[in-house]
Scaffold this motif. Structure first.
Motif, PDB file in Angstrom:
ATOM      1  N   ARG A  41      -1.063  17.781   2.604  1.00 41.32           N
ATOM      2  CA  ARG A  41      -1.358  17.673   1.308  1.00 41.32           C
ATOM      3  C   ARG A  41      -1.828  16.209   0.960  1.00 41.32           C
ATOM      4  O   ARG A  41      -2.828  16.358  -0.129  1.00 41.32           O
ATOM      5  CB  ARG A  41      -0.103  18.058   0.437  1.00 41.32           C
ATOM      6  CG  ARG A  41       0.149  19.480   0.437  1.00 41.32           C
ATOM      7  CD  ARG A  41       1.481  19.930  -0.614  1.00 41.32           C
ATOM      8  NE  ARG A  41       2.459  19.189  -0.335  1.00 41.32           N
ATOM      9  CZ  ARG A  41       3.531  19.911   0.571  1.00 41.32           C
ATOM     10  NH1 ARG A  41       3.311  20.794   0.987  1.00 41.32           N
ATOM     11  NH2 ARG A  41       4.820  19.097   0.445  1.00 41.32           N
ATOM     12  N   ALA A  42      -1.335  15.415   1.483  1.00 43.64           N
ATOM     13  CA  ALA A  42      -1.810  13.919   0.922  1.00 43.64           C
ATOM     14  C   ALA A  42      -3.031  13.549   1.783  1.00 43.64           C
ATOM     15  O   ALA A  42      -3.274  12.421   1.590  1.00 43.64           O
ATOM     16  CB  ALA A  42      -0.630  13.104   1.126  1.00 43.64           C
ATOM     17  N   ARG A  43      -3.481  14.336   2.723  1.00 43.67           N
ATOM     18  CA  ARG A  43      -4.408  13.795   3.771  1.00 43.67           C
ATOM     19  C   ARG A  43      -5.628  13.323   2.997  1.00 43.67           C
ATOM     20  O   ARG A  43      -5.811  12.005   3.508  1.00 43.67           O
ATOM     21  CB  ARG A  43      -5.052  15.163   4.544  1.00 43.67           C
ATOM     22  CG  ARG A  43      -5.773  14.667   5.509  1.00 43.67           C
ATOM     23  CD  ARG A  43      -6.115  15.910   6.515  1.00 43.67           C
ATOM     24  NE  ARG A  43      -6.610  15.618   7.746  1.00 43.67           N
ATOM     25  CZ  ARG A  43      -6.327  16.042   9.029  1.00 43.67           C
ATOM     26  NH1 ARG A  43      -5.558  17.571   9.063  1.00 43.67           N
ATOM     27  NH2 ARG A  43      -6.546  15.671  10.049  1.00 43.67           N
ATOM     28  N   GLU A  44      -6.376  13.537   2.303  1.00 41.90           N
ATOM     29  CA  GLU A  44      -7.592  13.252   1.913  1.00 41.90           C
ATOM     30  C   GLU A  44      -7.364  11.907   1.113  1.00 41.90           C
ATOM     31  O   GLU A  44      -8.121  10.909   1.455  1.00 41.90           O
ATOM     32  CB  GLU A  44      -8.342  14.076   0.464  1.00 41.90           C
ATOM     33  CG  GLU A  44      -9.648  13.808   0.544  1.00 41.90           C
ATOM     34  CD  GLU A  44     -10.339  14.868  -0.222  1.00 41.90           C
ATOM     35  OE1 GLU A  44     -11.306  14.355  -0.782  1.00 41.90           O
ATOM     36  OE2 GLU A  44     -10.231  16.230  -0.378  1.00 41.90           O
ATOM     37  N   SER A  45      -6.410  11.708   0.231  1.00 41.44           N
ATOM     38  CA  SER A  45      -6.285  10.394  -0.558  1.00 41.44           C
ATOM     39  C   SER A  45      -6.011   9.321   0.520  1.00 41.44           C
ATOM     40  O   SER A  45      -6.128   8.314   0.385  1.00 41.44           O
ATOM     41  CB  SER A  45      -5.521  10.427  -1.584  1.00 41.44           C
ATOM     42  OG  SER A  45      -4.081  10.836  -1.320  1.00 41.44           O
ATOM     43  N   ALA A  46      -4.994   9.678   1.362  1.00 42.06           N
ATOM     44  CA  ALA A  46      -4.189   8.698   2.467  1.00 42.06           C
ATOM     45  C   ALA A  46      -5.662   8.281   3.412  1.00 42.06           C
ATOM     46  O   ALA A  46      -5.334   7.316   3.588  1.00 42.06           O
ATOM     47  CB  ALA A  46      -3.083   9.224   3.065  1.00 42.06           C
ATOM     48  N   GLU A  47      -6.285   9.317   3.885  1.00 46.42           N
ATOM     49  CA  GLU A  47      -7.364   8.872   4.754  1.00 46.42           C
ATOM     50  C   GLU A  47      -8.158   8.138   3.991  1.00 46.42           C
ATOM     51  O   GLU A  47      -8.718   6.907   4.765  1.00 46.42           O
ATOM     52  CB  GLU A  47      -7.784  10.129   5.301  1.00 46.42           C
ATOM     53  CG  GLU A  47      -7.132  10.605   6.471  1.00 46.42           C
ATOM     54  CD  GLU A  47      -7.496  11.989   7.250  1.00 46.42           C
ATOM     55  OE1 GLU A  47      -7.196  12.300   8.074  1.00 46.42           O
ATOM     56  OE2 GLU A  47      -8.696  12.565   6.656  1.00 46.42           O
ATOM     57  N   ASP A  48      -8.529   8.272   2.966  1.00 47.76           N
ATOM     58  CA  ASP A  48      -9.422   7.308   1.990  1.00 47.76           C
ATOM     59  C   ASP A  48      -9.115   6.203   1.942  1.00 47.76           C
ATOM     60  O   ASP A  48      -9.625   4.985   2.267  1.00 47.76           O
ATOM     61  CB  ASP A  48      -9.836   8.047   0.523  1.00 47.76           C
ATOM     62  CG  ASP A  48     -10.641   8.988   0.690  1.00 47.76           C
ATOM     63  OD1 ASP A  48     -11.411   9.548   1.846  1.00 47.76           O
ATOM     64  OD2 ASP A  48     -10.867   9.668  -0.396  1.00 47.76           O
ATOM     65  N   MET A  49      -7.619   5.753   1.813  1.00 47.58           N
ATOM     66  CA  MET A  49      -6.993   4.618   1.369  1.00 47.58           C
ATOM     67  C   MET A  49      -7.037   3.583   2.907  1.00 47.58           C
ATOM     68  O   MET A  49      -7.186   2.617   2.826  1.00 47.58           O
ATOM     69  CB  MET A  49      -5.441   4.573   1.013  1.00 47.58           C
ATOM     70  CG  MET A  49      -4.851   3.548   0.266  1.00 47.58           C
ATOM     71  SD  MET A  49      -3.522   3.091   1.212  1.00 47.58           S
ATOM     72  CE  MET A  49      -4.032   1.732   2.148  1.00 47.58           C
TER      73      MET A  49
ATOM     74  N   THR B  90       0.827  -1.335  -0.030  1.00 51.24           N
ATOM     75  CA  THR B  90      -0.185   0.092   0.039  1.00 51.24           C
ATOM     76  C   THR B  90       0.752   1.217  -0.020  1.00 51.24           C
ATOM     77  O   THR B  90       2.091   1.162   0.454  1.00 51.24           O
ATOM     78  CB  THR B  90      -0.783   0.029   1.228  1.00 51.24           C
ATOM     79  OG1 THR B  90      -0.125  -0.200   2.381  1.00 51.24           O
ATOM     80  CG2 THR B  90      -2.140  -1.122   1.105  1.00 51.24           C
TER      81      THR B  90
END
Ligand code: ZN
Length: 234
Positions: free
Chosen positions: A145-153, A112
């Motif tokens: 900056r990466a928050r949204e995609s990382a939290e979604d993952m 991941t």
């Protein structure tokens, strides 16, 4: 074994003995308490027999939640209740999450983009962003900056972490959304069971002057029989 997905192969111990349940310290921080509670019910994880709280503490949250679900399924109550309030008409009603219906994704944490959080990660982090920065091995700014995609993952890898149910209000038809916390609900159930057990011990000890260990050694059926006799006398 840290970071390896192990919950697909597990065995559960017989129902936790009452004395062990009473020995749980419900004032401990949540993840530490969850490790202690899981240690009572998990007999084997992967190839590890009697894994103990320390081993369970090193598992990812996703694996820990899967173990909680398995424990609830085996105990015969694979559902979590949540109260939802309709935004349309304000009516409240109960929704039940069917835990068996949640399909776990086949995620290999070694591949991941984000390392999946363990209980130890959560305890070390000052806040959500700090946790994300540790998982991504970057600065807080980078994590932001990466928050949204990382939290979604992370959420996608752990659908049992926050249970979400969407439904239509039976009164007005507006859509209703409810969330439930699987691990928190399970720990609350254990806390209530321990509290009820203390009440029972208190009643029996007051009446018969038996020690706590003597009372806990009684089969539940006999304990109930004595409690019913005391109740009938009142
Ligand atoms: Zn409504």
């Amino acid at each position: 074994m840290r970071g390896r997905r192990l919950e697909r192969s597990f065995a559960l111990a017989p129902p936790a003995a009452d004395a062990a349940l009473l020995a749980l310290d419900f004032t401990r921080p949540r993840e530490a308490l969850l490790s202690d509670a899981l240690a009572l019910v998990i007999e084997r994880v992967g190839r590890v027999e009697r894994p103990g709280a320390e081993v369970l503490h090193a598992l990812t949250l996703a694996d820990r939640h899967a173990l909680v679900r398995d424990a609830l399924v085996v105990s015969g109550r694979p559902a979590i209740d949540a109260v939802a309030t309709c935004d349309g008409c304000g009516k409240q009603f109960e929704l039940a999450f069917d835990l068996c219906a949640v399909v776990l994704p086949n995620v290999d944490p070694r591949t991941t983009a984000v390392r999946l959080p363990t209980a130890a990660d959560v305890e070390r982090a000052r806040d959500d962003l700090d946790l994300l920065a540790a998982l991504l091995q970057c600065s807080r700014n980078g994590a932001e900056r990466a928050r949204e995609s990382a939290e979604d993952m992370i959420a996608g890898a752990d659908p049992l972490g926050t249970l979400v149910i969407e439904s239509a209000c039976p009164e007005c038809g507006a859509s209703v959304r409810a969330e439930a916390d699987l691990a928190g609900s399970w720990l609350e159930t254990l806390r209530r069971r321990a509290s009820a057990l203390i009440d029972d011990v208190h009643v029996l000890a007051t009446r018969y002057h038996w020690s706590e260990s003597e009372i806990l050694a009684l089969p539940a059926s006999r304990r109930i029989a004595y409690l019913e006799l005391i109740e009938a006398e009142r």
